[in-house]
Design a protein around this motif. Structure first.
Motif, PDB file in Angstrom:
ATOM      1  N   SER A  86       0.807  -1.225   0.000  1.00  0.00           N
ATOM      2  CA  SER A  86       0.000   0.000   0.000  1.00  0.00           C
ATOM      3  C   SER A  86       0.841   1.277   0.000  1.00  0.00           C
ATOM      4  O   SER A  86       0.358   2.322  -0.419  1.00  0.00           O
ATOM      5  CB  SER A  86      -0.960   0.006   1.189  1.00  0.00           C
ATOM      6  N   ASP A  87       2.091   1.208   0.444  1.00  0.00           N
ATOM      7  CA  ASP A  87       2.961   2.393   0.427  1.00  0.00           C
ATOM      8  C   ASP A  87       3.802   2.499  -0.837  1.00  0.00           C
ATOM      9  O   ASP A  87       4.545   3.463  -1.006  1.00  0.00           O
ATOM     10  CB  ASP A  87       3.888   2.378   1.645  1.00  0.00           C
ATOM     11  N   TYR A 121     -10.664   1.951 -12.402  1.00  0.00           N
ATOM     12  CA  TYR A 121      -9.206   2.030 -12.565  1.00  0.00           C
ATOM     13  C   TYR A 121      -8.419   1.031 -11.724  1.00  0.00           C
ATOM     14  O   TYR A 121      -7.237   0.839 -11.955  1.00  0.00           O
ATOM     15  CB  TYR A 121      -8.689   3.448 -12.332  1.00  0.00           C
ATOM     16  N   SER A 122      -9.051   0.389 -10.765  1.00  0.00           N
ATOM     17  CA  SER A 122      -8.310  -0.567  -9.954  1.00  0.00           C
ATOM     18  C   SER A 122      -7.874  -1.760 -10.794  1.00  0.00           C
ATOM     19  O   SER A 122      -8.632  -2.271 -11.610  1.00  0.00           O
ATOM     20  CB  SER A 122      -9.153  -1.065  -8.779  1.00  0.00           C
ATOM     21  N   ARG A 141      -7.938  11.050 -13.317  1.00  0.00           N
ATOM     22  CA  ARG A 141      -8.506   9.866 -13.981  1.00  0.00           C
ATOM     23  C   ARG A 141      -9.893  10.161 -14.538  1.00  0.00           C
ATOM     24  O   ARG A 141     -10.758   9.287 -14.577  1.00  0.00           O
ATOM     25  CB  ARG A 141      -8.564   8.706 -13.006  1.00  0.00           C
ATOM     26  N   ASN A 142     -10.110  11.393 -14.961  1.00  0.00           N
ATOM     27  CA  ASN A 142     -11.397  11.812 -15.531  1.00  0.00           C
ATOM     28  C   ASN A 142     -12.561  11.489 -14.604  1.00  0.00           C
ATOM     29  O   ASN A 142     -13.628  11.080 -15.037  1.00  0.00           O
ATOM     30  CB  ASN A 142     -11.623  11.188 -16.905  1.00  0.00           C
ATOM     31  N   LEU A 167      -1.087   3.615  -7.369  1.00  0.00           N
ATOM     32  CA  LEU A 167      -1.740   4.108  -8.588  1.00  0.00           C
ATOM     33  C   LEU A 167      -2.663   3.071  -9.220  1.00  0.00           C
ATOM     34  O   LEU A 167      -3.631   3.417  -9.888  1.00  0.00           O
ATOM     35  CB  LEU A 167      -0.691   4.579  -9.597  1.00  0.00           C
ATOM     36  N   ALA A 168      -2.356   1.801  -9.006  1.00  0.00           N
ATOM     37  CA  ALA A 168      -3.207   0.710  -9.518  1.00  0.00           C
ATOM     38  C   ALA A 168      -4.291   0.324  -8.517  1.00  0.00           C
ATOM     39  O   ALA A 168      -5.090  -0.569  -8.776  1.00  0.00           O
ATOM     40  CB  ALA A 168      -2.349  -0.508  -9.846  1.00  0.00           C
ATOM     41  N   ASP A 169      -4.333   1.015  -7.369  1.00  0.00           N
ATOM     42  CA  ASP A 169      -5.326   0.769  -6.320  1.00  0.00           C
ATOM     43  C   ASP A 169      -5.241  -0.668  -5.794  1.00  0.00           C
ATOM     44  O   ASP A 169      -6.229  -1.397  -5.735  1.00  0.00           O
ATOM     45  CB  ASP A 169      -6.730   1.092  -6.820  1.00  0.00           C
TER      46      ASP A 169
END
Length: 83
Positions: free
Chosen positions: A16-17, A73-74, A65-66, A23-25
């Motif tokens: 997570s860090d 997005y994940s 991400r609009n 960015l990829a969740d």
């Protein structure tokens, strides 16, 4: 959640860090029997009351991400919803 995975003999790596995974969740990588999967943990404090989970389709704070929510997005293989 992590303890439950470890009890089932998964190897769990907290990513997570790490900016790339962030960015990829993706919060965790889990490994068992030579197979790796990614896991995103979501917290939904009302799911116990509603018997539903919250799925974020739009995030108005996410201009980069609009305005897409994590649903779009994940890159996680699995989602874990906690109360």
């Amino acid at each position: 959640m992590r303890a439950a995975l470890l009890q089932k003999r998964f190897i769990v790596q907290d990513v997570s860090d790490n900016e790339e995974y962030h960015l990829a969740d993706i919060d965790f990588l889990i490994l068992k029997k030579g197979k790796v999967a990614s896991l995103e943990v979501k917290n939904d404090i009302r799911s116990n009351q509603t018997n539903n989970i919250f799925v974020e389709e739009t995030n108005y704070n996410n201009f980069a991400r609009n305005y897409a929510g994590w649903l779009y997005y994940s890159k996680a293989d699995y989602f874990c919803f906690l109360q």
